[in-house]
Design a protein around this motif. Structure first.
Motif, PDB file in Angstrom:
ATOM      1  N   ASP A  53     -20.596  14.564   4.220  1.00 27.25           N
ATOM      2  CA  ASP A  53     -20.901  13.884   2.963  1.00 27.25           C
ATOM      3  C   ASP A  53     -20.759  14.877   1.823  1.00 27.25           C
ATOM      4  OD1 ASP A  53     -23.175  15.488   3.056  1.00 27.25           O
ATOM      5  OD2 ASP A  53     -24.560  13.834   3.451  1.00 27.25           O
ATOM      6  N   GLN A  55     -22.752  16.737   0.543  1.00 29.66           N
ATOM      7  CA  GLN A  55     -23.566  17.942   0.722  1.00 29.66           C
ATOM      8  C   GLN A  55     -22.984  18.890   1.764  1.00 29.66           C
ATOM      9  OE1 GLN A  55     -27.393  16.262   1.689  1.00 29.66           O
ATOM     10  NE2 GLN A  55     -27.944  15.947  -0.460  1.00 29.66           N
ATOM     11  N   LEU A  58     -22.753  18.197   8.933  1.00 30.80           N
ATOM     12  CA  LEU A  58     -23.943  18.347   9.759  1.00 30.80           C
ATOM     13  C   LEU A  58     -23.605  17.885  11.171  1.00 30.80           C
ATOM     14  CD1 LEU A  58     -27.043  18.898   9.969  1.00 30.80           C
ATOM     15  CD2 LEU A  58     -27.386  16.474   9.400  1.00 30.80           C
ATOM     16  N   ALA A  63     -30.421  15.423  14.327  1.00 29.37           N
ATOM     17  CA  ALA A  63     -30.473  15.907  12.942  1.00 29.37           C
ATOM     18  C   ALA A  63     -29.793  14.900  12.016  1.00 29.37           C
ATOM     19  CB  ALA A  63     -29.807  17.268  12.830  1.00 29.37           C
ATOM     20  N   ILE A  64     -28.695  14.308  12.471  1.00 25.59           N
ATOM     21  CA  ILE A  64     -28.016  13.280  11.679  1.00 25.59           C
ATOM     22  C   ILE A  64     -28.901  12.048  11.545  1.00 25.59           C
ATOM     23  CG2 ILE A  64     -26.030  11.715  11.639  1.00 25.59           C
ATOM     24  CD1 ILE A  64     -24.444  13.993  13.039  1.00 25.59           C
ATOM     25  N   ALA A  66     -32.147  11.899  11.600  1.00 26.93           N
ATOM     26  CA  ALA A  66     -33.233  12.211  10.678  1.00 26.93           C
ATOM     27  C   ALA A  66     -32.758  12.193   9.226  1.00 26.93           C
ATOM     28  CB  ALA A  66     -33.840  13.566  11.020  1.00 26.93           C
ATOM     29  N   LYS A  67     -31.574  12.709   8.978  1.00 30.56           N
ATOM     30  CA  LYS A  67     -31.051  12.714   7.606  1.00 30.56           C
ATOM     31  C   LYS A  67     -30.810  11.293   7.115  1.00 30.56           C
ATOM     32  CE  LYS A  67     -27.456  14.485   4.580  1.00 30.56           C
ATOM     33  NZ  LYS A  67     -26.517  15.583   4.316  1.00 30.56           N
ATOM     34  N   LEU A  68     -30.219  10.462   7.963  1.00 31.87           N
ATOM     35  CA  LEU A  68     -29.959   9.084   7.568  1.00 31.87           C
ATOM     36  C   LEU A  68     -31.267   8.311   7.375  1.00 31.87           C
ATOM     37  CD1 LEU A  68     -27.013   8.334  10.022  1.00 31.87           C
ATOM     38  CD2 LEU A  68     -26.839   8.809   7.562  1.00 31.87           C
ATOM     39  N   ALA A  70     -33.937   9.325   6.214  1.00 38.54           N
ATOM     40  CA  ALA A  70     -34.594   9.708   4.965  1.00 38.54           C
ATOM     41  C   ALA A  70     -33.885   9.173   3.724  1.00 38.54           C
ATOM     42  CB  ALA A  70     -34.677  11.231   4.878  1.00 38.54           C
ATOM     43  N   LEU A  71     -32.766   8.482   3.892  1.00 37.83           N
ATOM     44  CA  LEU A  71     -31.985   8.066   2.730  1.00 37.83           C
ATOM     45  C   LEU A  71     -32.623   6.937   1.941  1.00 37.83           C
ATOM     46  CD1 LEU A  71     -28.284   8.219   4.008  1.00 37.83           C
ATOM     47  CD2 LEU A  71     -29.525   9.865   2.587  1.00 37.83           C
ATOM     48  N   ARG A  75     -39.200   4.959   6.998  1.00 35.75           N
ATOM     49  CA  ARG A  75     -38.662   5.778   8.083  1.00 35.75           C
ATOM     50  C   ARG A  75     -38.900   5.054   9.405  1.00 35.75           C
ATOM     51  NH1 ARG A  75     -37.392  11.160   6.360  1.00 35.75           N
ATOM     52  NH2 ARG A  75     -37.104  11.637   8.570  1.00 35.75           N
TER      53      ARG A  75
END
Length: 212
Positions: A53, A55, A58, A63-64, A66-68, A70-71, A75
C-alpha cells in the motif's frame, strides 16, 4: 492496496479474509508458484502473502490481518484463537497436509497453470513431505482417520455470522480440504465452509473448478 498471494496457500487465505469480512476494496495479484524474484525483491524472501500500500510492503499473514482490522469499524480479529480450535488444528494439521499437499499443484489454482510452477512446487514439497505418489496411495487410510476429526470439530465451530480470529485460522485449513471433491464433510462443517466462503469472498476449491 494490493495483496500478492497464492490461491492454494492457507496463510494467503488468512490475509484475504478481512477484505471480504470488512468490505475493504483491494486488488489481488496471484503470482506463479515458481516466481521467486517478485517476493524476494519485495520482502527479501520467497514468501506470500505480501500487502502493498502507500505505506510500503508488509509480509506475514497475521500482521496483515491486524493491519486491515485497524483500518475501520470494530476490531474483529484481536486476541488468540480459542483453545479448542487451536488444539484441533495442532492435532490434525499433519494429516490434513498428507491429504492436501500432493493434490495442490493443480491448474485449478491460477499459480499452477504453468507446468514449471507445478514442477517447482512438487520438487520443494516432496523433499519435505515425501513422494506424492506414496501419499496419494494412502488416501483412503488418511480419509478414514480424518472423518472422526471432522465430527469432533462440528460442535466447536465458530459462528460465521460473528467472525473473529478463530475463523482466520480455521477456515483456510478447511478450505484447502475442498480440493478433494469426494471428501464428505459433516453437515455443520459443510455449512460453515459455505457461509464463511460467501462472507469472506474466498471461493471454495469446488467453486473454482466450476469456473475453470
Amino acid at each position: 492496496m494490493k495483496l500478492y498471494v497464492y490461491d492454494h496457500c492457507p496463510f494467503c487465505v488468512r490475509a484475504r479474509m478481512p477484505f471480504g469480512l470488512k468490505a475493504i476494496p483491494f486488488e489481488m495479484v496471484v503470482l506463479p508458484n515458481d516466481d521467486e524474484a517478485t517476493p524476494i525483491g519485495m520482502i527479501g524472501r520467497k514468501m506470500l502473502p505480501i500487502l502493498e500500500d502507500d505505506q510500503g510492503v508488509l509480509g506475514e499473514s497475521l500482521a496483515i490481518v491486524a493491519k486491515l482490522d485497524a483500518l475501520g469499524g470494530p476490531r474483529l480479529f484481536d486476541g488468540a484463537p480459542a483453545t479448542d480450535i487451536a488444539a484441533w488444528l495442532a492435532r490434525w494439521d499433519p494429516l490434513i497436509n498428507d491429504l492436501v499437499i500432493p493434490r495442490t499443484p493443480d491448474p485449478v489454482y491460477a499459480e499452477f497453470r504453468g507446468a514449471a510452477s507445478r514442477a517447482y512446487f512438487t520438487a520443494k514439497k516432496e523433499a519435505r513431505f515425501g513422494a506424492f505418489d506414496g501419499l496419494l496411495a494412502r488416501t483412503e487410510e488418511f480419509k478414514a482417520a480424518l472423518s472422526p476429526a471432522l465430527d469432533q470439530l462440528a460442535p466447536i465451530l465458530p459462528d460465521p455470522e460473528h467472525p473473529g480470529i478463530d475463523d482466520i485460522v480455521l477456515f483456510p485449513v478447511l478450505r484447502s480440504l475442498t480440493i478433494m471433491p469426494d471428501l464428505a464433510f459433516p453437515g455443520p462443517v459443510a455449512a460453515y465452509l459455505q457461509r464463511m466462503s460467501e462472507r469472506a469472498g474466498v471461493p471454495l476449491v469446488t467453486a473454482l473448478r466450476a469456473m475453470v
